[in-house]
Design a protein around this motif. Structure first.
Motif, PDB file in Angstrom:
ATOM      1  N   SER B  35       5.519  -1.195  -2.068  1.00 52.59           N
ATOM      2  CA  SER B  35       4.170  -0.821  -1.624  1.00 52.59           C
ATOM      3  C   SER B  35       4.016  -1.104  -0.145  1.00 52.59           C
ATOM      4  O   SER B  35       4.581  -2.079   0.357  1.00 52.59           O
ATOM      5  CB  SER B  35       3.109  -1.617  -2.387  1.00 52.59           C
ATOM      6  OG  SER B  35       3.107  -1.266  -3.748  1.00 52.59           O
ATOM      7  N   SER B  36       3.259  -0.245   0.536  1.00 48.16           N
ATOM      8  CA  SER B  36       2.936  -0.545   1.936  1.00 48.16           C
ATOM      9  C   SER B  36       1.487  -0.199   2.206  1.00 48.16           C
ATOM     10  O   SER B  36       0.902   0.658   1.546  1.00 48.16           O
ATOM     11  CB  SER B  36       3.849   0.234   2.890  1.00 48.16           C
ATOM     12  OG  SER B  36       3.376   1.535   3.078  1.00 48.16           O
ATOM     13  N   LEU B  37       0.903  -0.857   3.183  1.00 49.64           N
ATOM     14  CA  LEU B  37      -0.477  -0.606   3.593  1.00 49.64           C
ATOM     15  C   LEU B  37      -0.496  -0.214   5.059  1.00 49.64           C
ATOM     16  O   LEU B  37       0.256  -0.759   5.859  1.00 49.64           O
ATOM     17  CB  LEU B  37      -1.318  -1.877   3.426  1.00 49.64           C
ATOM     18  CG  LEU B  37      -1.618  -2.320   1.999  1.00 49.64           C
ATOM     19  CD1 LEU B  37      -2.335  -3.661   1.994  1.00 49.64           C
ATOM     20  CD2 LEU B  37      -2.468  -1.282   1.276  1.00 49.64           C
ATOM     21  N   SER B  38      -1.370   0.742   5.382  1.00 45.72           N
ATOM     22  CA  SER B  38      -1.613   1.016   6.795  1.00 45.72           C
ATOM     23  C   SER B  38      -3.089   1.326   6.968  1.00 45.72           C
ATOM     24  O   SER B  38      -3.744   1.787   6.041  1.00 45.72           O
ATOM     25  CB  SER B  38      -0.747   2.181   7.293  1.00 45.72           C
ATOM     26  OG  SER B  38      -0.894   3.294   6.458  1.00 45.72           O
ATOM     27  N   LYS B  39      -3.618   1.089   8.153  1.00 46.93           N
ATOM     28  CA  LYS B  39      -5.043   1.314   8.381  1.00 46.93           C
ATOM     29  C   LYS B  39      -5.429   2.719   7.939  1.00 46.93           C
ATOM     30  O   LYS B  39      -4.714   3.679   8.221  1.00 46.93           O
ATOM     31  CB  LYS B  39      -5.376   1.126   9.860  1.00 46.93           C
ATOM     32  CG  LYS B  39      -5.596  -0.331  10.224  1.00 46.93           C
ATOM     33  CD  LYS B  39      -5.880  -0.462  11.716  1.00 46.93           C
ATOM     34  CE  LYS B  39      -5.463  -1.850  12.203  1.00 46.93           C
ATOM     35  NZ  LYS B  39      -5.490  -1.938  13.678  1.00 46.93           N
ATOM     36  N   THR B  45      -1.102   7.070  -2.006  1.00 44.25           N
ATOM     37  CA  THR B  45       0.020   8.006  -2.045  1.00 44.25           C
ATOM     38  C   THR B  45       1.097   7.445  -2.959  1.00 44.25           C
ATOM     39  O   THR B  45       1.459   6.283  -2.857  1.00 44.25           O
ATOM     40  CB  THR B  45       0.612   8.203  -0.628  1.00 44.25           C
ATOM     41  OG1 THR B  45      -0.415   8.666   0.239  1.00 44.25           O
ATOM     42  CG2 THR B  45       1.758   9.215  -0.648  1.00 44.25           C
ATOM     43  N   LEU B  46       1.600   8.286  -3.865  1.00 48.30           N
ATOM     44  CA  LEU B  46       2.667   7.887  -4.774  1.00 48.30           C
ATOM     45  C   LEU B  46       3.866   8.764  -4.501  1.00 48.30           C
ATOM     46  O   LEU B  46       3.734   9.973  -4.397  1.00 48.30           O
ATOM     47  CB  LEU B  46       2.225   8.060  -6.228  1.00 48.30           C
ATOM     48  CG  LEU B  46       0.987   7.278  -6.663  1.00 48.30           C
ATOM     49  CD1 LEU B  46       0.555   7.686  -8.059  1.00 48.30           C
ATOM     50  CD2 LEU B  46       1.264   5.782  -6.611  1.00 48.30           C
ATOM     51  N   HIS B  76     -12.829  -6.980  -0.826  1.00 49.98           N
ATOM     52  CA  HIS B  76     -12.896  -5.595  -1.287  1.00 49.98           C
ATOM     53  C   HIS B  76     -12.836  -4.589  -0.150  1.00 49.98           C
ATOM     54  O   HIS B  76     -12.409  -3.445  -0.321  1.00 49.98           O
ATOM     55  CB  HIS B  76     -14.141  -5.353  -2.148  1.00 49.98           C
ATOM     56  CG  HIS B  76     -13.975  -4.127  -2.979  1.00 49.98           C
ATOM     57  ND1 HIS B  76     -14.180  -2.855  -2.508  1.00 49.98           N
ATOM     58  CD2 HIS B  76     -13.528  -3.978  -4.235  1.00 49.98           C
ATOM     59  CE1 HIS B  76     -13.898  -1.982  -3.442  1.00 49.98           C
ATOM     60  NE2 HIS B  76     -13.500  -2.621  -4.502  1.00 49.98           N
ATOM     61  N   ASP B  83      -4.850   2.444   3.729  1.00 49.91           N
ATOM     62  CA  ASP B  83      -4.218   3.401   2.821  1.00 49.91           C
ATOM     63  C   ASP B  83      -3.036   2.721   2.157  1.00 49.91           C
ATOM     64  O   ASP B  83      -2.298   1.965   2.788  1.00 49.91           O
ATOM     65  CB  ASP B  83      -3.720   4.634   3.592  1.00 49.91           C
ATOM     66  CG  ASP B  83      -4.848   5.520   4.070  1.00 49.91           C
ATOM     67  OD1 ASP B  83      -5.956   5.460   3.506  1.00 49.91           O
ATOM     68  OD2 ASP B  83      -4.617   6.293   5.022  1.00 49.91           O
ATOM     69  N   HIS B  85       0.503   3.131  -0.071  1.00 53.28           N
ATOM     70  CA  HIS B  85       1.593   4.011  -0.485  1.00 53.28           C
ATOM     71  C   HIS B  85       2.481   3.214  -1.443  1.00 53.28           C
ATOM     72  O   HIS B  85       2.880   2.094  -1.130  1.00 53.28           O
ATOM     73  CB  HIS B  85       2.382   4.473   0.751  1.00 53.28           C
ATOM     74  CG  HIS B  85       3.416   5.529   0.475  1.00 53.28           C
ATOM     75  ND1 HIS B  85       3.758   6.520   1.361  1.00 53.28           N
ATOM     76  CD2 HIS B  85       4.187   5.763  -0.612  1.00 53.28           C
ATOM     77  CE1 HIS B  85       4.690   7.301   0.854  1.00 53.28           C
ATOM     78  NE2 HIS B  85       4.972   6.863  -0.358  1.00 53.28           N
ATOM     79  N   VAL B  86       2.767   3.782  -2.602  1.00 54.11           N
ATOM     80  CA  VAL B  86       3.704   3.168  -3.543  1.00 54.11           C
ATOM     81  C   VAL B  86       4.887   4.111  -3.715  1.00 54.11           C
ATOM     82  O   VAL B  86       4.707   5.279  -4.089  1.00 54.11           O
ATOM     83  CB  VAL B  86       3.036   2.900  -4.920  1.00 54.11           C
ATOM     84  CG1 VAL B  86       4.032   2.259  -5.880  1.00 54.11           C
ATOM     85  CG2 VAL B  86       1.807   2.025  -4.764  1.00 54.11           C
TER      86      VAL B  86
ATOM     87  N   SER C  63       4.441   6.923   6.300  1.00 54.42           N
ATOM     88  CA  SER C  63       3.847   5.639   5.898  1.00 54.42           C
ATOM     89  C   SER C  63       4.603   4.475   6.522  1.00 54.42           C
ATOM     90  O   SER C  63       4.002   3.488   6.950  1.00 54.42           O
ATOM     91  CB  SER C  63       3.846   5.494   4.370  1.00 54.42           C
ATOM     92  OG  SER C  63       2.915   6.379   3.779  1.00 54.42           O
ATOM     93  N   LYS C  66       3.545   4.227  10.108  1.00 51.44           N
ATOM     94  CA  LYS C  66       2.183   3.713  10.257  1.00 51.44           C
ATOM     95  C   LYS C  66       2.122   2.210  10.030  1.00 51.44           C
ATOM     96  O   LYS C  66       1.424   1.503  10.744  1.00 51.44           O
ATOM     97  CB  LYS C  66       1.257   4.417   9.263  1.00 51.44           C
ATOM     98  CG  LYS C  66       0.850   5.815   9.681  1.00 51.44           C
ATOM     99  CD  LYS C  66      -0.125   6.395   8.666  1.00 51.44           C
ATOM    100  CE  LYS C  66      -0.637   7.754   9.099  1.00 51.44           C
ATOM    101  NZ  LYS C  66      -1.568   8.324   8.091  1.00 51.44           N
ATOM    102  N   SER C  67       2.841   1.726   9.008  1.00 52.85           N
ATOM    103  CA  SER C  67       2.715   0.287   8.729  1.00 52.85           C
ATOM    104  C   SER C  67       3.626  -0.533   9.629  1.00 52.85           C
ATOM    105  O   SER C  67       3.581  -1.765   9.594  1.00 52.85           O
ATOM    106  CB  SER C  67       2.932  -0.004   7.244  1.00 52.85           C
ATOM    107  OG  SER C  67       4.211   0.386   6.844  1.00 52.85           O
ATOM    108  N   HIS C  76      -2.552   2.614  16.764  1.00 54.46           N
ATOM    109  CA  HIS C  76      -2.873   3.199  15.461  1.00 54.46           C
ATOM    110  C   HIS C  76      -3.888   4.330  15.563  1.00 54.46           C
ATOM    111  O   HIS C  76      -3.922   5.230  14.716  1.00 54.46           O
ATOM    112  CB  HIS C  76      -3.362   2.132  14.474  1.00 54.46           C
ATOM    113  CG  HIS C  76      -3.250   2.617  13.075  1.00 54.46           C
ATOM    114  ND1 HIS C  76      -4.165   3.445  12.486  1.00 54.46           N
ATOM    115  CD2 HIS C  76      -2.260   2.470  12.169  1.00 54.46           C
ATOM    116  CE1 HIS C  76      -3.773   3.748  11.273  1.00 54.46           C
ATOM    117  NE2 HIS C  76      -2.626   3.175  11.050  1.00 54.46           N
ATOM    118  N   LEU C 129      10.522   2.983   1.465  1.00 48.68           N
ATOM    119  CA  LEU C 129       9.267   2.600   2.104  1.00 48.68           C
ATOM    120  C   LEU C 129       9.369   1.267   2.835  1.00 48.68           C
ATOM    121  O   LEU C 129       8.637   1.010   3.794  1.00 48.68           O
ATOM    122  CB  LEU C 129       8.174   2.543   1.033  1.00 48.68           C
ATOM    123  CG  LEU C 129       6.744   2.421   1.486  1.00 48.68           C
ATOM    124  CD1 LEU C 129       6.367   3.546   2.419  1.00 48.68           C
ATOM    125  CD2 LEU C 129       5.804   2.414   0.279  1.00 48.68           C
TER     126      LEU C 129
END
Ligand code: CA
Ligand code: CA
Ligand code: CA
Ligand code: CA
Ligand code: CA
Ligand code: CA
Ligand code: CA
Ligand code: CA
Ligand code: CA
Ligand code: CA
Ligand code: CA
Ligand code: CA
Lengths: 207, 207, 207, 207, 207, 207
Positions: B35-39, B45-46, B76, B83, B85-86, C63, C66-67, C76, C129
């Protein structure tokens, strides 16, 4: 692997979890409708390999709840400020048909009010948008499955009473029935007045 | 070419990378959920040629995490401002089924808390929206694959204990098992208290 | 007509143009990944008759970028204020597979940093990823194609080293190899420190 | 009915109308790429029963134009404040392939600059995102069709020169050729410096 | 199971519920069009396994109502501030065809005005966007079904009068007919001047 | 049932209703293009079981109207502040082809200007985005249908004149023809200067 596991009824500690009755080629089974809410914008997510008819059933249940929110003391802002997810395990088993309608409605009513669902209760019946309950098939198999799983009370459509009358009494022992015509009656039976422990406190953004 | 490469377990330096167990026609394999996160704005996204059931599994894991964010001390706002992404390598291998459910949940919990995942740990099990863990198939093949890859601990559903009891002890040597019923137990075992190095510092736009 | 034209390597004057290696039924070919940016809102467009796996590869590359934007000194806001288009000529030739992963990542890194790509360099390898590079097939055919097209250096996954060892040395003359495990290593080799001529100057709207 | 009508070249009074060359089972034909702009929000509409490759061709042309807007003196706000429609008559004839690429690019450049297109000019060639022109098939048939329709000048890819060399000279009489490698060269030939009569005056909302 | 249940006409207590007539392979049936409104943003949801033609029928009815809102004294803000759901039980029975057009229009007119629908009334007929009523098939079977269900009045297209003339009088006893050419006539007959009990009071957000 | 009813021409009281000519396996028919506007945000709805070509025809007509709004004295805000619905009865009959192009354009021009359409007029012809009118098939059958329905004037493409010349004069008696090359000519013939009774008064929100 592609049939429901032999599930047992568990408890009524969580809001939004309601026991339904399914009827497949290999007999009856209980199934659980699970709903959850998280802060969001009113998005609806359905999962559990639901077919078109069952998805429409969930949408109809949600529309009924929304247009009758006031009488259940649900603030309409809740619908706009939370995302709703309805899942029906097992995740890999395709499911379809309208008979989970009242189970879905009860699940939604419970999660949006945070009220407890009656213990050891199961139900099966189609709903319509105006709140009628319609009869469904497989009643005998569903009742056997409910007993096997530890269910004590079952809600059915009045028009399914004739199916019960045809079942030998010994199969019905230990289970009591509620026959209903409307969604109002379902919720009066299924939703307890008290809320679940650690009930979700709804918060609304200013908009 | 269209089967998983023989992968080896690597390390637990990165948040969001968790080892699952897959069962295909040619035997068991380990797989990685990344998994990753970006602003961003909360987009999901899968990727990795995931089938419908596996995609729904990811959505269920995310909904569970969102509605239980508080107890994991996830703000939360993170869900709305990043965003997700997995991805599940290998990118060309079609994958499906619900058994990666708890692995996905652990991957999401790790990336959103930036907490480290326990070293040399693998897991397999379906999740439901209320946090139950359900049993899955192919246990024997999955365990052999885990050992081969260097895994030392495996999380399984309690209801999969019977599958372990049927395996000859010599195949189980060097691996210890955790049998669980709920997602809570999975995360307690899998997520270490410390954060990864260079943990992401979440920033929220004013909205 | 429905195969890649016999292309020749050209030059590295433009940001976002990177040479990949394809392997089809009729042998190896070089292909170009082309990226462009224009003022917009972060939309991604993919073209060149890309299959599902290759589209997911592009999304994974984006992705990852971005991360990991900070370490490449990409602001960003660029992602939110520009639309990205990735095209792979020839436009009528269907293409698929994960092996263009590192080529796509390099193309994106170049267009977003406006840094020049190393001259006469080609590459092939899947990305994940978290930034791992995975091995791909068709190595022998791809290398022959690269030589034919004028390529001098090739980046491959470490786990593809064994494929090189099996090729007769005379076919390898004039080409040098970089074997890598991670995306970091790819970018270190492929991206030159200097920017392209007339490098795009990013402008951000106030939002 | 499902083939192009025998069209004749008409005139260059309108911006955005450019003559291309098509090659079908029944021979070559000219076709018109028509573009129009109306106040809007940057929406792109494509019509004329275009296949996937041809749609991607249009998107690539538009991306090229957007990222090279400055050198054609197109204000970037135009892209955001106008909707673009590209239509290729006849409306019922399915069309596909990349060979209309440079024709589409010229049509877009003309409509966004309101500059006149050179009289009695036709063209055929694929474009790539970085502005290369690639060769296409059916050159002989296309040239015969162009002559028949009254065309005097034709733009082709340099790499299509060899196709011309194989055509008997008497078929080429009365037509002159421009061989190009890049989109820049196409536009230099095809776009006249003057604007069309009653050229559209672009107006931008404040945003 | 996959045919309409033998439904009986019920009552006219609820706004938005109107009785239509369906014609299937096994004869005629009555069906109910149910509409509901809940606070929202003008979204339209259709359910009941409706085919393409029937969905377009609903959209046409809604467009007609919107462009003729003033003469029914419907505030146009209602369309923008409420979500509309139209459901046709039974939920699992696929339905299609244009003959529910006037029934849908009447259901929408009733829910948006909260006016009562005439008691023991059924109807069948296609609508067009300008408000014409077109004839439909299966008239004889539909009338028998309506009588069986307790219907006393039926609205038909004028051009269906000839179908009635061919039915033996004894089958028509106890039912009276309204033959119409336009939607205006339908609504004049079907909508009573009084509102339903507990009529919805529309509230509009400031926008 | 799945063919057009034998319709008769009616009148020109309503804006947006224009008579076209269709040609099916069973002969020619008239058809009506119906357009309606309601307050909204510029959404386009098409119904009447229209095929891809016919939908693109409608989109082309709308784009033409938008980019030529000024010369018809249509305020561009109308397009953004009203939703447009185009319906072609009968609702269950699949329709396709480009020959309704000029009929659709006339319908749109009438609804957006609220100008009356000429009485007892029908038309058939494809449109292109730049306003050319292209010839269509089935002319003989269409003319017979028009006469049968009470039509007195017909607009055709100039290039369809040859089809008329081949028809025996007695079939043409009582109908006069307009042969046109451009959309401008169509509208000059078809749109009367006066508005319809109770013409819609357009209102724009402040935006
Ligand atoms: Ca279906
Ligand atoms: Ca059922
Ligand atoms: Ca599926
Ligand atoms: Ca599985
Ligand atoms: Ca696929
Ligand atoms: Ca590959
Ligand atoms: Ca395709
Ligand atoms: Ca071509
Ligand atoms: Ca259809
Ligand atoms: Ca019908
Ligand atoms: Ca088509
Ligand atoms: Ca036609």
């Amino acid at each position: 692997a592609e049939v429901f596991d032999k599930e047992l009824y568990q408890n009524n500690k969580l809001a939004g979890v309601v026991t339904g009755l399914a009827w497949t080629a290999v007999g009856g089974e209980i199934l659980f409708i699970e709903s959850s809410l998280s802060k969001g914008k009113g998005k609806l997510t359905l999962s559990g390999q639901l077919g078109d008819v069952m998805k429409e059933s969930a949408m109809t249940a949600l529309s009924y709840l929304k247009s009758n929110a006031e009488q259940l003391e649900i603030d309409h802002k809740t619908f706009e400020n939370y995302d709703l997810h309805v899942h029906v395990p097992a995740g890999a088993v395709p499911k379809d048909g309208p008979s989970a309608g009242i189970t879905m409605l009860t699940s939604l009513a419970s999660i949006f009010t945070q009220r407890k669902v009656k213990n050891k209760l199961a139900m099966t019946g189609e709903i319509t948008l105006r709140g009628k309950v319609l009869p469904v098939g497989g009643i005998k198999e569903k009742i056997l499955a409910a007993k096997r799983a530890g269910i004590k009370e079952i809600i059915l459509c009045n028009r399914n009473k004739k199916d019960i009358d045809e079942i030998d009494d010994r199969y019905l022992k230990g289970v009591s029935f509620h026959f209903v015509d409307t969604v109002d009656e379902v919720l009066e039976i299924a939703l307890l007045p008290q809320k679940v422990q650690n009930a979700l406190k709804f918060e609304f953004s200013q908009n």
